[in-house]
Write an enzyme that holds these catalytic residues in place. Sequence first.
Site, mmCIF file in Angstrom:
data_model
loop_
_atom_site.group_PDB
_atom_site.id
_atom_site.type_symbol
_atom_site.label_atom_id
_atom_site.label_comp_id
_atom_site.label_asym_id
_atom_site.label_seq_id
_atom_site.Cartn_x
_atom_site.Cartn_y
_atom_site.Cartn_z
ATOM 1 C CG HIS A 1 39.850 -23.312 -49.486
ATOM 2 N ND1 HIS A 1 38.518 -23.536 -49.270
ATOM 3 C CD2 HIS A 1 40.343 -24.486 -49.976
ATOM 4 C CE1 HIS A 1 38.216 -24.775 -49.592
ATOM 5 N NE2 HIS A 1 39.301 -25.375 -50.023
ATOM 6 C CD GLU B 1 42.657 -24.935 -53.661
ATOM 7 O OE1 GLU B 1 41.983 -25.837 -54.209
ATOM 8 O OE2 GLU B 1 42.898 -24.917 -52.432
ATOM 9 C CG HIS B 2 37.395 -24.745 -54.369
ATOM 10 N ND1 HIS B 2 36.444 -25.741 -54.377
ATOM 11 C CD2 HIS B 2 38.225 -25.031 -53.341
ATOM 12 C CE1 HIS B 2 36.691 -26.586 -53.385
ATOM 13 N NE2 HIS B 2 37.760 -26.179 -52.745
ATOM 14 C CD GLU C 1 37.405 -28.230 -49.310
ATOM 15 O OE1 GLU C 1 37.027 -27.506 -50.255
ATOM 16 O OE2 GLU C 1 38.603 -28.479 -49.083
#
Lengths: 446, 437
Positions: free
Chosen positions: A68, A71-72, A148
């Site tokens: 993840h 991905e950022h 997040e």
Amino acid sequence: MRFAPLALITSLIVAPVSALATEVTSFELDNGMEVVVVENRRAPVVVHMVWYKVGAADEPKGRSGIAHFLEHLLFKATDELEAGELSETVNRNGGSDNAFTAQDYTGYFQRIASDRLELVMSMEASRMDGLRLVPEDIGTERDVVIEERNQRVENTPNALFGEQMRAAQYLNHPYGTPVIGWKHEAHSLTMEDALDFYAQHYGPNNAILVVAGDADPDEVKRLAEKHYGVIPPNPSVVERDRVKEPPQLSERRLVFVDPRVGNNFVNRTYLAPERDPGAQEEAAALTLLAEVLGGSSTTSVLAQKLQFEAQNSIYASAWYSGQSLDDTTFNVVNVPVPGVSLEEAEAALDQAIAEFIEEGVDPEKLDRIKRQIRASEIYALDNVRGLANRYGSGLTSGLTIEDIEAWPDILQAVTGEDIIAAAKMVFDRRKAVTGYMMQSEEEVTQ
Amino acid sequence: MIRFALTVGMFFGLTVPVQAAVDIQEIETPGGIAAWLVEEDSIPFTALELRFAGGASLDRDGKRGAINLMTATIEEGAGDLDAQGFAVARDDLAASFSFDVGRDGLSVSARFLTENRDEAIALLKLALTQPRFDQEAIDRVREQVLSNIRSDANDPNSIAGRRLNALAYGDHPYATNYEGTLESVGALTREDILNAYGDVLVKDRVFVGAAGDISAEDLSALLDDLLGDLPTDGAPLPEPVELQLTGGVTVEPLNVPQSVALFGHIGIPRDDPDFFPAFVANEVFGGSGLQSRLSLEVREERGLTYGIGSYLVNYDYSHVLLGQFASANDRVSEAIDVVLAEWAKIAEEGVTEDELDTAKTYLTGAYPLRFDSNASIARILVGMQQDGLPIDYIETRNGKVDAVTQEDVQRVAKRLYQPEALRFVVVGQPEGLESVN
């Protein structure tokens, strides 16, 4: 990766659909990249998605959250793009873009006027093998990811409870680790971790291109060959073969106490088989079992028995999603009315399920559900992105296009006997986790 | 490897050529109901959207939550059908009806197949005109509403919203949550629910949008049949309200690791001549995407939040400029300082030519992309009518965006962004932050 402040809670059950009038074309580039074109000329809009067959469940141990986090970081600089330039360019052209990470896949997409397809394709290709991170990217973006996690998990008791349930469900398989990462590990992710993961998993031979909407397959093929076809395959990519669960021999039970809880409830998850290529029948029976047991808040078996007849439940439901590379879960929940303990709520839930297995499936109910599934194929044509997701998520979860297209018919063929057999198979307490979610400790001993 | 042959620049600055294929027909039924329709026969179903103005703001004194509970119970039995009988009939037709209420409207979103349209509409009519509101159904649904209220009681986002509304709206219905409280909902009787039904489901206050596989003639007959029996009088509509927010910080303590910040002050009316400059200015300032100033400064530069935005919100009786973000308790104070500095900066300096161009190309390019499904088109048609927009608005809207100049934005930003008037409501355990009135 982007915050959506007004996002609605998505429903737990997505009815499977088939393509009807929409034309689906698929082919493979010489470098191994699969391409699916879902032609739907309704509006001059195209959804362009690249799905990688890698997700959180493919992370090295101790580096949870790296899929993840990477991905950022894919929104930072590449050989050809400045940091942030991809999104800015999409924006300048009236489009929107975003990305998502799950246990089995990582996806990047843009939605834009169809005459801009080549623009987004050229930029998406650039970050397939041209990521150029600098150390300054890391600290700030890691802070964003921690916020997040705070927002999605730490501030939400139900999400914390869900993490504990999954961790207890999987004794060995990485699905027990949250996609966003355990907090202490997410804090310590480095640029090297991100680049290693990128080098090992990203490349055309581990990617699926899905273009949906106002798109001509021949033109997509020409553009895909031009932009993606020139990228050499990544030799580090290997077939996914994750660690397996050992036999699960003992139920796990947990009590999660959080003063922020508004309503106590009991949740049970059972380890369950997923849709496998060429063998989706059992998953289809489980899908319909979930529909019969919990699909409707009014007419499902659990709603009828617990909310309407016994009237000691506010909400009772069941859900299952068979789309998963490895073993998934079948889930049931009961939120009792105030004054009813979780022990009683759990007993009532088990009783309702036992009665259902005894009584069998009401044929009229099954017919009605199948009719709704057929209608959902028509309604699905109204949602181009949903069509694209069906192929992207299916293909990254181990299915073939043939499996995805056969699914609606397999669902229609499920019988009441199949459903009861699936229920007897899946409701095995030795493979289950039972969780109590409560506002205070005192209630536990009451 | 350099293979980026395509010149990105060639796409910049073009007026987006996409014209949405949206041909709206205006309908006035023999029974006097106005509706907007986009006919689209490629998929054999219709999306129908109804919105009854007033919504939950029509709750009677002391009966907060009655309209919400009525809305949640309206599909739980009608005519000869009890709750389960109704659900079975609806599912047999593979139709879906959803009833939803907010502070400005009660919405009915229906979706039905062409092959059994008449049966689906007959069933929907039963719910709209002969709801049973059985005591058993009211009590069952009441428990669900109460459980939502209990869940929201410790949710930082809900707490922040309730506090800001209470500060902003005095004794107007907007000041309180339309779900009601545990006490008010607990005390509602069947008579309250029947009153709520009569107060809000009023033929003269309904906006209608439809999209899909239906002709104007068929829609006209359908609407007279569906809505013709509804009454023409309801509860009096609310009055416009002056926003009562003042500058400062309100801290609401809650034991969570991340503070939620909601902030706002007065906005701009939808029909103000400067609405479009304000709309474009806010796109630059806090609009969608990671390129907005707030997102660049708070997220991209400093990593203080996962997401931040600001929104021009136009309710029927109030206009407000709102924003929100969430930051760890030890960082929220810094984030507020950044927001305030940006607020002052745009008021003082306006936006750059480049920012303006980017916002305009985004807004004009993104607009036609909205019209890509029957369901979204039907919703947009209703929203346009509720906002009092003309039927040719879709054709003229991008021109209004394109006409905004840097000078317009400068002028309007000075009026719109008032750092000294901005009220922050912060829920959590923010470090180094005190309530300031």
